[in-house]
Design a protein around this motif. Structure first.
Motif, PDB file in Angstrom:
ATOM      1  N   LEU A   1       1.414  10.734   8.076  1.00 28.43           N
ATOM      2  CA  LEU A   1       2.290  10.309   9.165  1.00 28.43           C
ATOM      3  C   LEU A   1       1.378   9.793  10.271  1.00 28.43           C
ATOM      4  N   LEU A   2       1.467   8.493  10.559  1.00 29.35           N
ATOM      5  CA  LEU A   2       0.613   7.891  11.584  1.00 29.35           C
ATOM      6  C   LEU A   2       1.429   7.770  12.865  1.00 29.35           C
ATOM      7  N   GLY A   3       0.763   7.795  14.005  1.00 34.24           N
ATOM      8  CA  GLY A   3       1.514   7.559  15.236  1.00 34.24           C
ATOM      9  C   GLY A   3       1.126   8.480  16.362  1.00 34.24           C
TER      10      GLY A   3
ATOM     11  N   GLY B   1       9.518   1.230  13.999  1.00 31.89           N
ATOM     12  CA  GLY B   1       8.749   1.822  15.093  1.00 31.89           C
ATOM     13  C   GLY B   1       8.055   3.095  14.684  1.00 31.89           C
ATOM     14  N   ASP B   2       7.541   3.805  15.689  1.00 29.53           N
ATOM     15  CA  ASP B   2       6.794   5.039  15.457  1.00 29.53           C
ATOM     16  C   ASP B   2       7.752   6.232  15.401  1.00 29.53           C
ATOM     17  N   GLY B   3       8.038   6.661  14.182  1.00 35.67           N
ATOM     18  CA  GLY B   3       8.970   7.777  13.988  1.00 35.67           C
ATOM     19  C   GLY B   3       8.406   9.135  14.376  1.00 35.67           C
ATOM     20  N   SER B   4       7.073   9.224  14.618  1.00 31.46           N
ATOM     21  CA  SER B   4       6.528  10.528  15.021  1.00 31.46           C
ATOM     22  C   SER B   4       7.096  10.949  16.374  1.00 31.46           C
TER      23      SER B   4
ATOM     24  N   ASN C   1       6.295  -4.980   7.142  1.00 27.64           N
ATOM     25  CA  ASN C   1       6.605  -5.640   5.853  1.00 27.64           C
ATOM     26  C   ASN C   1       7.578  -4.822   5.030  1.00 27.64           C
ATOM     27  N   LEU C   2       7.295  -3.531   4.992  1.00 25.19           N
ATOM     28  CA  LEU C   2       8.130  -2.608   4.224  1.00 25.19           C
ATOM     29  C   LEU C   2       9.538  -2.541   4.830  1.00 25.19           C
ATOM     30  N   PHE C   3       9.584  -2.450   6.147  1.00 24.43           N
ATOM     31  CA  PHE C   3      10.856  -2.413   6.871  1.00 24.43           C
ATOM     32  C   PHE C   3      11.686  -3.658   6.530  1.00 24.43           C
TER      33      PHE C   3
ATOM     34  N   ILE D   1      13.688   5.413  10.114  1.00 22.38           N
ATOM     35  CA  ILE D   1      12.686   4.631  10.857  1.00 22.38           C
ATOM     36  C   ILE D   1      11.408   4.467  10.047  1.00 22.38           C
ATOM     37  N   GLU D   2      10.876   3.239  10.060  1.00 26.96           N
ATOM     38  CA  GLU D   2       9.642   2.894   9.334  1.00 26.96           C
ATOM     39  C   GLU D   2       8.719   2.165  10.301  1.00 26.96           C
ATOM     40  N   ARG D   3       7.405   2.452  10.216  1.00 26.04           N
ATOM     41  CA  ARG D   3       6.472   1.799  11.134  1.00 26.04           C
ATOM     42  C   ARG D   3       5.836   0.528  10.556  1.00 26.04           C
ATOM     43  N   GLN D   4       5.864   0.397   9.216  1.00 28.70           N
ATOM     44  CA  GLN D   4       5.225  -0.776   8.595  1.00 28.70           C
ATOM     45  C   GLN D   4       6.215  -1.918   8.523  1.00 28.70           C
TER      46      GLN D   4
ATOM     47  N   VAL E   1      10.976  14.372   7.432  1.00 27.80           N
ATOM     48  CA  VAL E   1       9.769  13.562   7.584  1.00 27.80           C
ATOM     49  C   VAL E   1       9.189  13.373   6.187  1.00 27.80           C
ATOM     50  N   THR E   2       8.965  12.115   5.788  1.00 25.14           N
ATOM     51  CA  THR E   2       8.529  11.845   4.409  1.00 25.14           C
ATOM     52  C   THR E   2       7.056  11.416   4.362  1.00 25.14           C
ATOM     53  N   ALA E   3       6.283  11.838   5.370  1.00 22.22           N
ATOM     54  CA  ALA E   3       4.838  11.591   5.390  1.00 22.22           C
ATOM     55  C   ALA E   3       4.192  12.859   5.963  1.00 22.22           C
TER      56      ALA E   3
ATOM     57  N   ILE F   1      12.296  10.023   8.859  1.00 17.47           N
ATOM     58  CA  ILE F   1      11.085   9.392   9.397  1.00 17.47           C
ATOM     59  C   ILE F   1      10.196   8.978   8.234  1.00 17.47           C
ATOM     60  N   GLY F   2      10.042   7.649   8.060  1.00 17.95           N
ATOM     61  CA  GLY F   2       9.316   7.090   6.915  1.00 17.95           C
ATOM     62  C   GLY F   2      10.304   6.577   5.876  1.00 17.95           C
ATOM     63  N   THR F   3      10.936   5.457   6.192  1.00 16.40           N
ATOM     64  CA  THR F   3      11.946   4.870   5.288  1.00 16.40           C
ATOM     65  C   THR F   3      11.322   4.493   3.953  1.00 16.40           C
TER      66      THR F   3
ATOM     67  N   TYR G   1      14.431   4.908  -1.106  1.00 18.91           N
ATOM     68  CA  TYR G   1      15.026   5.716  -2.190  1.00 18.91           C
ATOM     69  C   TYR G   1      15.600   7.033  -1.643  1.00 18.91           C
ATOM     70  N   GLN G   2      14.793   7.740  -0.842  1.00 18.05           N
ATOM     71  CA  GLN G   2      15.270   9.002  -0.239  1.00 18.05           C
ATOM     72  C   GLN G   2      16.507   8.739   0.641  1.00 18.05           C
ATOM     73  N   THR G   3      16.479   7.619   1.339  1.00 20.62           N
ATOM     74  CA  THR G   3      17.614   7.240   2.202  1.00 20.62           C
ATOM     75  C   THR G   3      18.904   7.185   1.384  1.00 20.62           C
TER      76      THR G   3
ATOM     77  N   GLY H   1       0.796  -1.228   0.000  1.00 23.01           N
ATOM     78  CA  GLY H   1       0.000   0.000   0.000  1.00 23.01           C
ATOM     79  C   GLY H   1       0.827   1.277   0.000  1.00 23.01           C
ATOM     80  N   GLN H   2       2.122   1.194  -0.259  1.00 24.72           N
ATOM     81  CA  GLN H   2       2.972   2.381  -0.213  1.00 24.72           C
ATOM     82  C   GLN H   2       3.503   2.739  -1.588  1.00 24.72           C
ATOM     83  N   THR H   3       4.073   3.938  -1.679  1.00 23.59           N
ATOM     84  CA  THR H   3       4.618   4.392  -2.960  1.00 23.59           C
ATOM     85  C   THR H   3       6.065   4.831  -2.781  1.00 23.59           C
ATOM     86  N   ILE H   4       6.834   4.715  -3.891  1.00 24.16           N
ATOM     87  CA  ILE H   4       8.167   5.337  -3.909  1.00 24.16           C
ATOM     88  C   ILE H   4       7.899   6.797  -4.253  1.00 24.16           C
ATOM     89  N   SER H   5       8.539   7.722  -3.526  1.00 24.73           N
ATOM     90  CA  SER H   5       8.253   9.145  -3.708  1.00 24.73           C
ATOM     91  C   SER H   5       8.645   9.626  -5.096  1.00 24.73           C
ATOM     92  N   GLN H   6       7.965  10.686  -5.519  1.00 26.26           N
ATOM     93  CA  GLN H   6       8.288  11.341  -6.794  1.00 26.26           C
ATOM     94  C   GLN H   6       9.702  11.926  -6.690  1.00 26.26           C
TER      95      GLN H   6
HETATM   96  N1  SAM Z   1      10.968   8.057   1.542  1.00 26.95           N
HETATM   97  C1  SAM Z   1      10.309   7.068   0.709  1.00 26.95           C
HETATM   98  C2  SAM Z   1      10.882   7.088  -0.687  1.00 26.95           C
HETATM   99  O1  SAM Z   1      12.011   7.515  -0.871  1.00 26.95           O
HETATM  100  O2  SAM Z   1      10.226   6.639  -1.617  1.00 26.95           O
HETATM  101  C3  SAM Z   1       8.830   7.230   0.674  1.00 26.95           C
HETATM  102  C4  SAM Z   1       8.195   7.297   1.992  1.00 26.95           C
HETATM  103  S1  SAM Z   1       6.439   7.136   1.934  1.00 26.95           S
HETATM  104  C5  SAM Z   1       5.929   8.549   1.076  1.00 26.95           C
HETATM  105  C6  SAM Z   1       6.071   7.501   3.637  1.00 26.95           C
HETATM  106  C7  SAM Z   1       6.433   6.392   4.600  1.00 26.95           C
HETATM  107  O3  SAM Z   1       6.210   6.861   5.926  1.00 26.95           O
HETATM  108  C8  SAM Z   1       5.595   5.132   4.446  1.00 26.95           C
HETATM  109  O4  SAM Z   1       6.428   4.047   4.229  1.00 26.95           O
HETATM  110  C9  SAM Z   1       4.855   5.019   5.792  1.00 26.95           C
HETATM  111  O5  SAM Z   1       4.652   3.701   6.211  1.00 26.95           O
HETATM  112  C10 SAM Z   1       5.825   5.747   6.713  1.00 26.95           C
HETATM  113  N2  SAM Z   1       5.269   6.235   7.960  1.00 26.95           N
HETATM  114  C11 SAM Z   1       4.057   6.796   8.217  1.00 26.95           C
HETATM  115  N3  SAM Z   1       3.954   7.108   9.522  1.00 26.95           N
HETATM  116  C12 SAM Z   1       5.126   6.745  10.107  1.00 26.95           C
HETATM  117  C13 SAM Z   1       5.632   6.801  11.443  1.00 26.95           C
HETATM  118  N4  SAM Z   1       4.932   7.300  12.467  1.00 26.95           N
HETATM  119  N5  SAM Z   1       6.876   6.320  11.676  1.00 26.95           N
HETATM  120  C14 SAM Z   1       7.629   5.797  10.679  1.00 26.95           C
HETATM  121  N6  SAM Z   1       7.202   5.712   9.394  1.00 26.95           N
HETATM  122  C15 SAM Z   1       5.970   6.185   9.111  1.00 26.95           C
END
Ligand code: SAM
Length: 218
Positions: free
Chosen positions: A212-214, A138-141, A117-119, A112-115, A155-157, A91-93, A97-99, A64-69
């Motif tokens: 950004l959830l958390g 974990g919760d990056g918020s 599977n993605l992590f 840090i990533e909260r999901q 922060v990428t969310a 925050i939001g690995t 790609y951004q990393t 359910g996630q996207t690679i950022s533009q």
């Molecule tokens: N940076 C990525 C890239 O280069 O494509 C895209 C990141 S995506 C737009 C945002 C990410 O933030 C998602 O993977 C989502 O699960 C994560 N996210 C949302 N809330 C978060 C939180 N509280 N802590 C860590 N990650 C979180």
């Protein structure tokens, strides 16, 4: 997803065109453009979709996630003014790609990533590409207090507000870049920590991020 880590002329050429497009769209920091030009974005895609990898678009990457533009990645990175050796909290690995772009600029990245599977997927893929951030689940918020303070935080969310707890984890002279708004659109916000108690906030262009959830967010 079947990843294939092969960087041929066709993808290298497409990457150069992407860099030229980002320059046209207003990205002017040559160091950022060079970093974008080095990261093989197609490595994050199934080979079937390699023809999409160097378009300036976000793309679904599973779970359910996207690679950022690329433009968004370049825009946020430019605002961070990364110097070699900067300690950066991301925050939001996501797929990472951004990393990789931050690592290409010589930053020491804590991401840090909260999901889960993605992590799990990203901690497998990035080292195979030769990128070695420190990964956290974990919760990056809440930031990562144990590793603070940071020179830069990205922060990428999209957040409803700037979490106070993140400002506390910034060094004096440090910069936080965070999209702030509602579920539909956010303004890019930068916060510079001027002293222990003073912060300067600048509100910039409009974007649309996943939430950004958390604890300190939605
Ligand atoms: N940076 C990525 C890239 O280069 O494509 C895209 C990141 S995506 C737009 C945002 C990410 O933030 C998602 O993977 C989502 O699960 C994560 N996210 C949302 N809330 C978060 C939180 N509280 N802590 C860590 N990650 C979180």
């Amino acid at each position: 997803m079947a990843y294939k880590f092969v960087d041929k002329y066709r993808e290298q050429g497409a990457r150069k065109k992407l860099v030229a497009l980002l320059r046209e769209r207003g990205i002017s920091d040559e160091r950022v453009l060079t970093a974008i030009g080095k990261v093989p974005r197609h490595f994050f895609f199934d080979e079937t979709f390699w023809n999409q990898a160097y378009k300036d678009i976000a793309f679904p990457i599973g779970d359910g996630q996207t690679i950022s533009q690329p433009y968004t990645v370049a825009y946020q990175t430019e605002l961070l003014h990364i110097q070699k050796g900067n300690k950066v909290l991301e925050i939001g690995t996501g797929c990472g790609y951004q990393t990789c772009v931050l690592l290409e600029l010589g930053a020491k990245v804590f991401t840090i990533e909260r999901q889960e599977n993605l992590f799990r997927r990203t901690i497998q893929v990035l080292p195979k590409m030769g990128y070695h951030p420190q990964f956290f689940l974990g919760d990056g918020s809440m930031g990562i207090a144990e590793q603070a303070p940071y020179d830069k935080i990205i922060v990428t969310a999209g957040a409803p507000l700037v979490p106070e707890i993140l400002l506390k984890q910034l060094k004096v002279g440090g910069i936080l870049v965070i999209p702030v708004g509602d579920a539909n659109e956010q303004k890019m916000v930068t916060v510079l920590r001027i002293s222990e108690t003073e912060f300067e906030k600048i509100v910039l262009d409009t974007f649309r991020f996943v939430p950004l959830l958390g604890d300190q967010a939605w």
